[in-house]
Design a protein around this motif. Structure first.
Motif, PDB file in Angstrom:
ATOM      1  N   LYS A 112      60.171  41.087 107.172  1.00  0.00           N
ATOM      2  CA  LYS A 112      59.992  41.658 105.830  1.00  0.00           C
ATOM      3  C   LYS A 112      61.350  41.816 105.162  1.00  0.00           C
ATOM      4  O   LYS A 112      61.483  41.641 103.952  1.00  0.00           O
ATOM      5  N   SER A 113      62.348  42.186 105.948  1.00  0.00           N
ATOM      6  CA  SER A 113      63.704  42.340 105.439  1.00  0.00           C
ATOM      7  C   SER A 113      64.685  42.158 106.581  1.00  0.00           C
ATOM      8  O   SER A 113      64.306  42.159 107.757  1.00  0.00           O
ATOM      9  N   CYS A 114      65.958  42.010 106.208  1.00  0.00           N
ATOM     10  CA  CYS A 114      67.010  41.836 107.203  1.00  0.00           C
ATOM     11  C   CYS A 114      68.255  42.574 106.710  1.00  0.00           C
ATOM     12  O   CYS A 114      68.682  42.380 105.575  1.00  0.00           O
ATOM     13  N   THR A 115      68.820  43.434 107.552  1.00  0.00           N
ATOM     14  CA  THR A 115      70.063  44.126 107.249  1.00  0.00           C
ATOM     15  C   THR A 115      71.147  43.573 108.163  1.00  0.00           C
ATOM     16  O   THR A 115      71.012  43.610 109.391  1.00  0.00           O
ATOM     17  N   LEU A 116      72.209  43.049 107.557  1.00  0.00           N
ATOM     18  CA  LEU A 116      73.259  42.364 108.302  1.00  0.00           C
ATOM     19  C   LEU A 116      74.582  43.100 108.168  1.00  0.00           C
ATOM     20  O   LEU A 116      75.009  43.435 107.057  1.00  0.00           O
ATOM     21  N   MET A 117      75.255  43.332 109.296  1.00  0.00           N
ATOM     22  CA  MET A 117      76.568  43.975 109.318  1.00  0.00           C
ATOM     23  C   MET A 117      77.492  43.166 110.215  1.00  0.00           C
ATOM     24  O   MET A 117      77.227  43.008 111.406  1.00  0.00           O
ATOM     25  N   GLY A 118      78.552  42.628 109.641  1.00  0.00           N
ATOM     26  CA  GLY A 118      79.540  41.926 110.440  1.00  0.00           C
ATOM     27  C   GLY A 118      79.219  40.477 110.728  1.00  0.00           C
ATOM     28  O   GLY A 118      79.723  39.922 111.708  1.00  0.00           O
ATOM     29  N   ALA A 119      78.412  39.836 109.887  1.00  0.00           N
ATOM     30  CA  ALA A 119      78.130  38.408 110.047  1.00  0.00           C
ATOM     31  C   ALA A 119      78.523  37.672 108.777  1.00  0.00           C
ATOM     32  O   ALA A 119      78.357  38.191 107.672  1.00  0.00           O
ATOM     33  N   VAL A 120      79.051  36.469 108.931  1.00  0.00           N
ATOM     34  CA  VAL A 120      79.348  35.600 107.798  1.00  0.00           C
ATOM     35  C   VAL A 120      78.577  34.299 107.970  1.00  0.00           C
ATOM     36  O   VAL A 120      78.208  33.917 109.079  1.00  0.00           O
ATOM     37  N   ALA A 121      78.326  33.627 106.847  1.00  0.00           N
ATOM     38  CA  ALA A 121      77.513  32.412 106.898  1.00  0.00           C
ATOM     39  C   ALA A 121      78.306  31.203 107.385  1.00  0.00           C
ATOM     40  O   ALA A 121      77.752  30.288 108.001  1.00  0.00           O
ATOM     41  N   GLU A 122      79.606  31.195 107.116  1.00  0.00           N
ATOM     42  CA  GLU A 122      80.423  30.042 107.482  1.00  0.00           C
ATOM     43  C   GLU A 122      80.683  29.976 108.977  1.00  0.00           C
ATOM     44  O   GLU A 122      80.678  31.006 109.667  1.00  0.00           O
ATOM     45  N   GLY A 123      80.924  28.782 109.479  1.00  0.00           N
ATOM     46  CA  GLY A 123      81.322  28.610 110.868  1.00  0.00           C
ATOM     47  C   GLY A 123      82.808  28.886 111.039  1.00  0.00           C
ATOM     48  O   GLY A 123      83.538  29.057 110.058  1.00  0.00           O
ATOM     49  N   GLU A 124      83.266  28.936 112.288  1.00  0.00           N
ATOM     50  CA  GLU A 124      84.681  29.162 112.567  1.00  0.00           C
ATOM     51  C   GLU A 124      85.437  27.839 112.614  1.00  0.00           C
ATOM     52  O   GLU A 124      84.869  26.781 112.900  1.00  0.00           O
TER      53      GLU A 124
END
Length: 287
Positions: A112-124
């Motif tokens: 239903k929802s997603c709460t994200l902390m400390g993630a980025v969409a780009e790769g390393e």
């Protein structure tokens, strides 16, 4: 104590709060376990069913490390399905956030929802991956005690590292002690984060509401990446929490819990309104 076998591996999980309430799944940081969410689970379990679990290779789950973020996300999708709690609200910090992002992209039907902390969409970058692989290899050889101060700088903002508040000091020392005494077979868990694929081109596939929470003492490059991701999401929202760095759920659990409660409540009200408007056509997966 409860466990589930997911794709051949035993996972430890805990189930709190009323079973007939909307469900929130809390996914921990790498190198932690379900106890990292205890303050948050206590607050949320008054109104919600709250599921916490230990990542494979950590805590009380089977100590067979997941080879990739993709397989970790598939295991968590299976956990949601086996417990029958989907679509649910998913919350993750660090490794938990990367799993949440993959679920939001590939299994929005479960959320239903997603709460994200400390993630980025780009790769390393290849350089960063090589450096982090070297870091993990070194701590496996030398132990985490030598590198715990560097780890504290990566995880915690200046305020939390310097605080003299007894409650905050207890939280900080608990997790630094936990990390100091980790076993070598637990340390590989972080590699799946560094070796992740780039997900920035897939953000338009997310069909659930997403809250991106960031600590205002996280690195400037991370903060910019979080804002960029929130802006690129079809239904993204970005908020900052004061006096926190990367490990928000350890540094400011009460404020994190209140942000989750507000966000989840808003999503639930929206879904209920949708259902009232068109009950026959309603599909929570479309949120």
């Amino acid at each position: 104590m409860a466990t589930l076998k997911l794709h051949g591996h035993e996972y430890y999980y805990e189930d709190h709060g009323p079973k007939d309430a909307p469900c929130i799944v809390l996914s921990p940081l790498v190198y932690t376990d379900t106890t990292v969410y205890e303050p948050i689970a206590r607050i949320l379990a008054d109104d919600y069913r709250v599921i916490t679990y230990d990542h494979r290779g950590l805590g009380r789950s089977e100590h067979t490390v997941s080879p990739s973020l993709e397989s970790s996300a598939k295991d968590v999708a299976a956990l949601i399905e086996q417990l029958g709690v989907g679509p649910c609200h998913f919350v993750g910090n660090c490794l938990g956030a990367y799993i949440g992002l993959r679920l939001a992209i590939h299994r929005s039907d479960l959320l239903k929802s997603c709460t994200l902390m400390g993630a980025v969409a780009e790769g390393e970058s290849d350089e960063t991956i090589k450096a982090m692989e070297g870091f993990v290899a070194n701590i496996k050889k030398e132990g985490m005690k030598a590198g715990v101060n560097d780890f504290a700088k990566m995880w915690f903002g200046d305020t939390f590292r310097a605080t003299k508040d007894p409650i905050q000091v207890s939280r900080r020392e608990k997790w630094l002690s936990h990390i100091k005494h980790m076993k070598p077979d637990e340390m590989d868990s972080a590699l799946q984060i560094f070796r992740r694929t780039d997900m920035s081109e897939d953000l338009n596939k997310v069909h659930c509401a997403v809250l991106v929470l960031a600590g205002d003492e996280d690195s400037p490059s991370n903060l910019e990446a979080y804002r960029r991701m929130a802006k690129a999401l079809p239904a993204g929202e970005y908020k900052t929490i004061h006096h926190a760095g990367f490990a928000l759920v350890i540094e400011q659990p009460e404020e994190v819990a209140e942000n989750i409660r507000t966000f989840v409540g808003k999503v639930e009200r929206h879904l209920q309104h949708q259902y009232k408007q068109a009950p026959r056509d309603f599909d929570a997966r479309a949120m």
